[in-house]
Each structure stands twice: as structure tokens, then as C-alpha cells.
Design a protein around this motif. Structure first.
Motif, PDB file in Angstrom:
ATOM      1  N   LEU A 210      10.785  -3.197 -14.680  1.00 42.56           N
ATOM      2  CA  LEU A 210      11.270  -4.183 -13.720  1.00 42.56           C
ATOM      3  C   LEU A 210      10.395  -5.425 -13.755  1.00 42.56           C
ATOM      4  O   LEU A 210       9.219  -5.366 -14.123  1.00 42.56           O
ATOM      5  N   ASP A 211      10.978  -6.555 -13.341  1.00 37.81           N
ATOM      6  CA  ASP A 211      10.189  -7.776 -13.218  1.00 37.81           C
ATOM      7  C   ASP A 211       9.925  -8.126 -11.751  1.00 37.81           C
ATOM      8  O   ASP A 211       9.445  -9.212 -11.446  1.00 37.81           O
ATOM      9  N   THR A 212      10.249  -7.208 -10.842  1.00 38.17           N
ATOM     10  CA  THR A 212       9.975  -7.430  -9.421  1.00 38.17           C
ATOM     11  C   THR A 212       8.466  -7.466  -9.185  1.00 38.17           C
ATOM     12  O   THR A 212       7.747  -6.596  -9.684  1.00 38.17           O
ATOM     13  N   PRO A 213       7.959  -8.459  -8.447  1.00 37.93           N
ATOM     14  CA  PRO A 213       6.518  -8.509  -8.163  1.00 37.93           C
ATOM     15  C   PRO A 213       6.032  -7.212  -7.518  1.00 37.93           C
ATOM     16  O   PRO A 213       6.663  -6.697  -6.587  1.00 37.93           O
ATOM     17  N   THR A 214       4.925  -6.678  -8.031  1.00 35.55           N
ATOM     18  CA  THR A 214       4.395  -5.412  -7.535  1.00 35.55           C
ATOM     19  C   THR A 214       2.974  -5.620  -7.008  1.00 35.55           C
ATOM     20  O   THR A 214       2.160  -6.267  -7.674  1.00 35.55           O
ATOM     21  N   HIS A 215       2.721  -5.089  -5.841  1.00 38.22           N
ATOM     22  CA  HIS A 215       1.428  -5.260  -5.172  1.00 38.22           C
ATOM     23  C   HIS A 215       0.801  -3.896  -4.925  1.00 38.22           C
ATOM     24  O   HIS A 215       1.506  -2.927  -4.633  1.00 38.22           O
ATOM     25  N   ILE A 216      -0.511  -3.821  -5.020  1.00 42.19           N
ATOM     26  CA  ILE A 216      -1.234  -2.594  -4.676  1.00 42.19           C
ATOM     27  C   ILE A 216      -1.961  -2.822  -3.359  1.00 42.19           C
ATOM     28  O   ILE A 216      -2.797  -3.711  -3.245  1.00 42.19           O
ATOM     29  N   ILE A 217      -1.608  -2.028  -2.353  1.00 43.63           N
ATOM     30  CA  ILE A 217      -2.300  -2.068  -1.070  1.00 43.63           C
ATOM     31  C   ILE A 217      -2.694  -0.635  -0.729  1.00 43.63           C
ATOM     32  O   ILE A 217      -1.857   0.181  -0.357  1.00 43.63           O
ATOM     33  N   ASN A 218      -3.967  -0.335  -0.902  1.00 45.97           N
ATOM     34  CA  ASN A 218      -4.461   1.016  -0.630  1.00 45.97           C
ATOM     35  C   ASN A 218      -4.449   1.318   0.867  1.00 45.97           C
ATOM     36  O   ASN A 218      -4.606   0.406   1.689  1.00 45.97           O
ATOM     37  N   PRO A 219      -4.291   2.573   1.241  1.00 47.66           N
ATOM     38  CA  PRO A 219      -4.456   2.956   2.648  1.00 47.66           C
ATOM     39  C   PRO A 219      -5.866   2.639   3.144  1.00 47.66           C
ATOM     40  O   PRO A 219      -6.794   2.473   2.345  1.00 47.66           O
ATOM     41  N   VAL A 220      -6.008   2.552   4.450  1.00 47.71           N
ATOM     42  CA  VAL A 220      -7.318   2.295   5.060  1.00 47.71           C
ATOM     43  C   VAL A 220      -7.594   3.364   6.117  1.00 47.71           C
ATOM     44  O   VAL A 220      -6.699   4.114   6.505  1.00 47.71           O
ATOM     45  N   ILE A 221      -8.823   3.409   6.558  1.00 46.43           N
ATOM     46  CA  ILE A 221      -9.229   4.370   7.578  1.00 46.43           C
ATOM     47  C   ILE A 221      -9.133   3.740   8.962  1.00 46.43           C
ATOM     48  O   ILE A 221      -9.613   2.626   9.192  1.00 46.43           O
ATOM     49  N   ARG A 222      -8.516   4.450   9.883  1.00 49.95           N
ATOM     50  CA  ARG A 222      -8.482   4.051  11.291  1.00 49.95           C
ATOM     51  C   ARG A 222      -9.339   5.061  12.054  1.00 49.95           C
ATOM     52  O   ARG A 222      -8.914   6.193  12.304  1.00 49.95           O
ATOM     53  N   PRO A 223     -10.562   4.690  12.429  1.00 51.57           N
ATOM     54  CA  PRO A 223     -11.472   5.651  13.058  1.00 51.57           C
ATOM     55  C   PRO A 223     -10.893   6.338  14.286  1.00 51.57           C
ATOM     56  O   PRO A 223     -11.220   7.499  14.565  1.00 51.57           O
ATOM     57  N   GLU A 224     -10.015   5.646  15.020  1.00 53.76           N
ATOM     58  CA  GLU A 224      -9.466   6.202  16.261  1.00 53.76           C
ATOM     59  C   GLU A 224      -8.688   7.502  16.044  1.00 53.76           C
ATOM     60  O   GLU A 224      -8.549   8.310  16.965  1.00 53.76           O
ATOM     61  N   LYS A 225      -8.189   7.712  14.816  1.00 54.29           N
ATOM     62  CA  LYS A 225      -7.418   8.931  14.556  1.00 54.29           C
ATOM     63  C   LYS A 225      -8.285  10.179  14.685  1.00 54.29           C
ATOM     64  O   LYS A 225      -7.785  11.277  14.903  1.00 54.29           O
ATOM     65  N   PHE A 226      -9.609   9.999  14.551  1.00 56.32           N
ATOM     66  CA  PHE A 226     -10.524  11.128  14.658  1.00 56.32           C
ATOM     67  C   PHE A 226     -11.047  11.318  16.077  1.00 56.32           C
ATOM     68  O   PHE A 226     -11.926  12.153  16.311  1.00 56.32           O
ATOM     69  N   GLY A 227     -10.540  10.524  17.031  1.00 53.01           N
ATOM     70  CA  GLY A 227     -10.988  10.641  18.405  1.00 53.01           C
ATOM     71  C   GLY A 227     -12.234   9.818  18.665  1.00 53.01           C
ATOM     72  O   GLY A 227     -12.660   8.996  17.852  1.00 53.01           O
ATOM     73  N   ASN A 228     -12.847  10.053  19.798  1.00 51.61           N
ATOM     74  CA  ASN A 228     -14.015   9.272  20.206  1.00 51.61           C
ATOM     75  C   ASN A 228     -15.321   9.854  19.698  1.00 51.61           C
ATOM     76  O   ASN A 228     -16.399   9.335  19.995  1.00 51.61           O
ATOM     77  N   ASN A 229     -15.229  10.944  18.926  1.00 52.31           N
ATOM     78  CA  ASN A 229     -16.451  11.631  18.514  1.00 52.31           C
ATOM     79  C   ASN A 229     -17.141  11.011  17.310  1.00 52.31           C
ATOM     80  O   ASN A 229     -18.156  11.531  16.850  1.00 52.31           O
ATOM     81  N   VAL A 230     -16.579   9.931  16.760  1.00 52.09           N
ATOM     82  CA  VAL A 230     -17.182   9.314  15.580  1.00 52.09           C
ATOM     83  C   VAL A 230     -17.876   8.001  15.930  1.00 52.09           C
ATOM     84  O   VAL A 230     -18.260   7.243  15.049  1.00 52.09           O
ATOM     85  N   ALA A 231     -18.018   7.748  17.214  1.00 53.96           N
ATOM     86  CA  ALA A 231     -18.527   6.452  17.661  1.00 53.96           C
ATOM     87  C   ALA A 231     -20.011   6.263  17.367  1.00 53.96           C
ATOM     88  O   ALA A 231     -20.478   5.143  17.210  1.00 53.96           O
ATOM     89  N   SER A 232     -20.778   7.338  17.293  1.00 58.06           N
ATOM     90  CA  SER A 232     -22.222   7.197  17.105  1.00 58.06           C
ATOM     91  C   SER A 232     -22.749   8.307  16.206  1.00 58.06           C
ATOM     92  O   SER A 232     -22.163   9.393  16.126  1.00 58.06           O
ATOM     93  N   PRO A 233     -23.869   8.052  15.532  1.00 56.18           N
ATOM     94  CA  PRO A 233     -24.489   9.092  14.687  1.00 56.18           C
ATOM     95  C   PRO A 233     -24.836  10.349  15.474  1.00 56.18           C
ATOM     96  O   PRO A 233     -24.732  11.462  14.960  1.00 56.18           O
ATOM     97  N   SER A 234     -25.261  10.190  16.724  1.00 57.34           N
ATOM     98  CA  SER A 234     -25.622  11.365  17.526  1.00 57.34           C
ATOM     99  C   SER A 234     -24.412  12.243  17.796  1.00 57.34           C
ATOM    100  O   SER A 234     -24.516  13.483  17.806  1.00 57.34           O
TER     101      SER A 234
END
Length: 405
Positions: free
Chosen positions: A184-208
Motif C-alpha cells: 500500500l502507499d497509505t501513510p503509515t505511522h508507528i505509535i508505541n503504547p505508553v505506560i499510565r501509572p494510574e492503572k497500577f493504583g496509588n501504590n506506585v507513587a513513591s519508592p517506599s
């Protein structure tokens, strides 16, 4: 959850100038990689998007909390199997998305459609002829792979791709596979997924908080703090390569590594994997966690020292994995990775930067990677730091519209 008959001025205030209709039968709060990908896309331009998706459990409360309007078509939770599953379900999606997209056009007069995946594409093709809109279609792997063996679907899908303003692939592997399957000659773009920290809850907010989660998970499986923990997350099916990692546990123990292996997931291979662990006499070292909700995964990532998945390309499975989301999540949590040198993994794991890429069919190469990482804490930390840095990168979806104006 909004219904088409309840279009009110309040929605206009919520999204002042929406001109992009994002359609996806898979959308949050349903846990799925595609749904997460599309949701993250919407968060980038909440003032421009309207979402049309299939209903799911918990959607009403979820939709009310969004910055953009969300509309749903009814989608039964239980379809049964056989004819209903394979024939009726796709047609429900095609008809409902088509009808409601037209109704939403007369409400918003949107200019673009972003079709969230290749599934149910006939609806998009019809809309492109009936409405004065341009569209982008997203491809993830299986969504277009399933059209290749049906000549009629293949021809219609080719036409759909040809008429698109652009094709968005989740990885370079998906793009290359697309180019092989369709010229095909349709323009093709690569957009990788990203991480949304909120999906893991509030427990990832700090190293502790992560340290607390690490201790909690290890204690749940009676794993000493000094032991090396290897983690895998995925469906328990043959081509995921869990058995290869289990095979390496006795060898690592022989070489003096105090190692444990946690597997998160369910699937048809679970009994075989448990039998393998028992036969190798390492069943006390292999921990099957079963299904783990997304909000609890942070504890498992925190508890591990190495993340490993040795997925093989299974040409007989009629499926493909265009992007390794779990590798990206592991990098986000600063974990070094052992992964196969193939497929969508290559967009996520860079050899000797955030992980080690191996030939999954080479037992020697796989063992050397495990032995090296298990014994070299400095290397694990170095790869983990780089992984956290790489996991922050992203391409904005608004780049699709850079020619506007």
C-alpha cells in the motif's frame, strides 16, 4: 454511560470543540491492551475526542469521570459459544458502531474518525462513503492478521486501508508485517503504547510504597529478601515459553543462585507447567500466582529482580503479538529484561541497554543470560535505570494531524 437519546448541552460544555470520533469495541474499564492504548490516546487530546465503544462492566461510573464524552452500544457480557460467538458478535459490533457513529455525526459534525483496531472494519468502510470525514485506522497485530485467510475480507480490508488518511501501527514489527501482507502507499505511522501509572493504583507513587509491596509479595510466597526472583506475566500457553524458564531454574540452583520464579496468568498450559516443575523437583521454587488484576501487578513487578518472557513466533496459532506491553511495564518499574530477539519485542527491549535479547531456541544462550543477570547486581541496576528512562518516551497522536491548518 451516555445514550444517544440523551445528548445534552452539558456534553458540549465538557468537550468544547470535539472533532475526532474514536471508535473501539474494546475500551476501559475493561482490562485489555488495546483498550488501554486507546484510552491513553484519548487522554492526550480530551478536548478534541468523542469516544464510541462497546459497553462493559463498570462503564457507567467510569464514563462519568472522563474529560471527554463517552457513548456505548449494548454488548452482552455472555455470548455463549459456537455460532453466536463467531458470527453474531461481530455483526452486533459492525451494525451498532455504524448506526451510532452516524447519529453522533449529526450531533458533533466531527471531521475525523480514529478506528481503534482492525476488527469490525466494514463499519468504518461504509462510514467513509456516507460521511464527509477522513479516518485513521489503528493496527495491533491479530486484528488484521485474522483477515488474511478470507479472500473477501482481505479485499475489503485492503480497500479500507487504501482509503485511510493514515495507518497507525503499534510497533515496527506490525508495520513490517502489514507491508508484507499488503502493498500500500497509505501513510503509515508507528505509535508505541505508553505506560499510565494510574492503572497500577496509588501504590506506585513513591519508592517506599514499592518497597512495601516488594516485601508483601515475597512474604506471601515465602521468598527470602536475598533471593533472586524472576517474573513472567501472560497467558499460560505453549508459545509463551514459560517451560524454557522453568528448565533453567535447576541449572541456576546448581550454579549457586538462590532463585525463585513467579508466573502471573492463567491458561491451558498451567497443568503441564506445574507437572514440569514437579518433575524437575523445583515446584517449591515455582510460584503460580494465577490471574492478577492490573492494580495488583505493581507488587509483582516490585518483588522481582528480573523480568523474563521467551515468547516464540507461533505461525500455527493464527495469532501475532505486535507489541510486548509487559516488557514496557517491567522497564517502567526499573527491571532488567530477558526477551527473545524477534517480533514486537524489538520496539521495547534494546540489547544491553534495558535488557538482554536472546535466541529463545538456544538453551545455552538463554541460560547464559539468566546466569549473568542473576549474579551481577550492578548490571541489573544499570539495565533497570535505562529501562525507566526508555519507558518515559512517547509519540503524541496529534502528530497525525501535523498537516492541519
Amino acid at each position: 454511560m451516555e445514550h444517544i437519546s440523551q445528548l445534552t448541552a452539558e456534553i458540549r460544555d465538557k468537550a468544547a470543540y470535539p472533532d475526532i470520533l474514536v471508535i473501539s469495541r474494546i475500551f476501559l474499564p475493561k482490562e485489555a491492551v488495546i483498550g488501554e492504548y486507546i484510552y491513553n490516546r484519548c487522554l492526550q487530546d480530551p478536548e478534541r475526542v468523542i469516544v464510541l465503544a462497546a459497553s462493559c462492566s463498570g462503564d457507567k461510573v467510569f464514563d462519568q469521570g472522563q474529560q471527554f464524552p463517552v457513548y456505548r452500544w449494548f454488548y452482552p457480557r455472555y455470548w455463549g459459544s459456537g455460532f453466536v460467538e463467531s458470527i453474531v458478535k461481530p455483526w452486533v459490533n459492525i451494525v451498532c458502531s455504524f448506526v451510532l457513529a452516524i447519529k453522533l455525526y449529526f450531533r458533533y459534525h466531527y471531521r475525523y474518525i480514529e478506528w481503534g483496531h482492525g476488527y469490525d472494519f466494514p463499519s468504518l468502510l461504509l462510514l467513509s462513503y456516507l460521511l464527509p470525514i477522513r479516518y485513521f485506522i489503528y493496527l495491533h497485530g491479530n486484528d488484521f492478521h485474522c483477515t488474511l485467510h478470507n479472500p473477501v475480507l482481505r479485499s475489503l480490508f485492503r480497500l479500507t486501508l487504501h482509503r485511510a488518511e493514515g495507518i497507525v501501527c503499534n510497533s515496527s514489527y506490525t508495520r513490517d508485517y502489514l507491508r508484507t501482507a499488503f502493498r500500500l502507499d497509505t501513510p503509515t505511522h508507528i505509535i508505541n503504547p505508553v505506560i499510565r501509572p494510574e492503572k497500577f493504583g496509588n501504590n506506585v507513587a513513591s519508592p517506599s510504597s514499592l518497597d512495601d509491596l516488594r516485601v508483601r509479595v515475597r512474604q506471601a510466597y515465602n521468598i527470602p529478601d536475598s533471593a533472586i526472583v524472576i517474573l513472567s506475566i501472560g497467558r499460560l500457553v505453549k508459545h509463551k515459553g514459560f517451560d524454557q524458564i522453568i528448565d533453567n531454574i535447576p541449572l541456576l540452583l546448581t550454579f549457586g543462585v538462590d532463585v525463585h520464579y513467579i508466573i502471573c496468568g492463567q491458561g491451558s498450559s498451567e497443568s503441564k507447567l506445574k507437572s514440569l516443575a514437579h518433575r524437575l523437583r523445583v515446584d517449591k521454587r515455582i510460584h503460580f500466582a494465577g490471574y492478577v488484576p492490573e492494580r495488583e501487578l505493581a507488587g509483582y513487578y516490585a518483588a522481582c529482580d528480573i523480568f523474563a518472557m521467551l515468547t516464540l513466533l507461533d505461525t500455527k496459532a493464527n495469532s501475532m503479538e505486535g507489541f510486548g506491553m509487559v516488557y514496557l511495564e517491567a522497564s517502567y518499574f526499573g527491571k532488567p529484561i530477558i526477551a527473545p530477539r524477534l517480533g514486537g519485542v524489538l520496539d521495547t527491549v534494546q540489547h544491553e541497554e534495558n535488557g538482554i535479547l536472546v535466541n529463545p531456541n538456544s538453551g545455552y544462550e538463554v541460560f547464559q543470560a539468566f546466569n549473568r543477570l542473576c549474579k551481577d547486581q550492578q548490571l541489573r541496576e544499570q539495565l533497570g535505570r535505562k529501562g525507566k528512562e526508555l519507558a518515559k518516551g512517547r509519540t503524541l497522536h496529534r502528530s497525525l494531524y501535523k498537516s492541519e491548518g
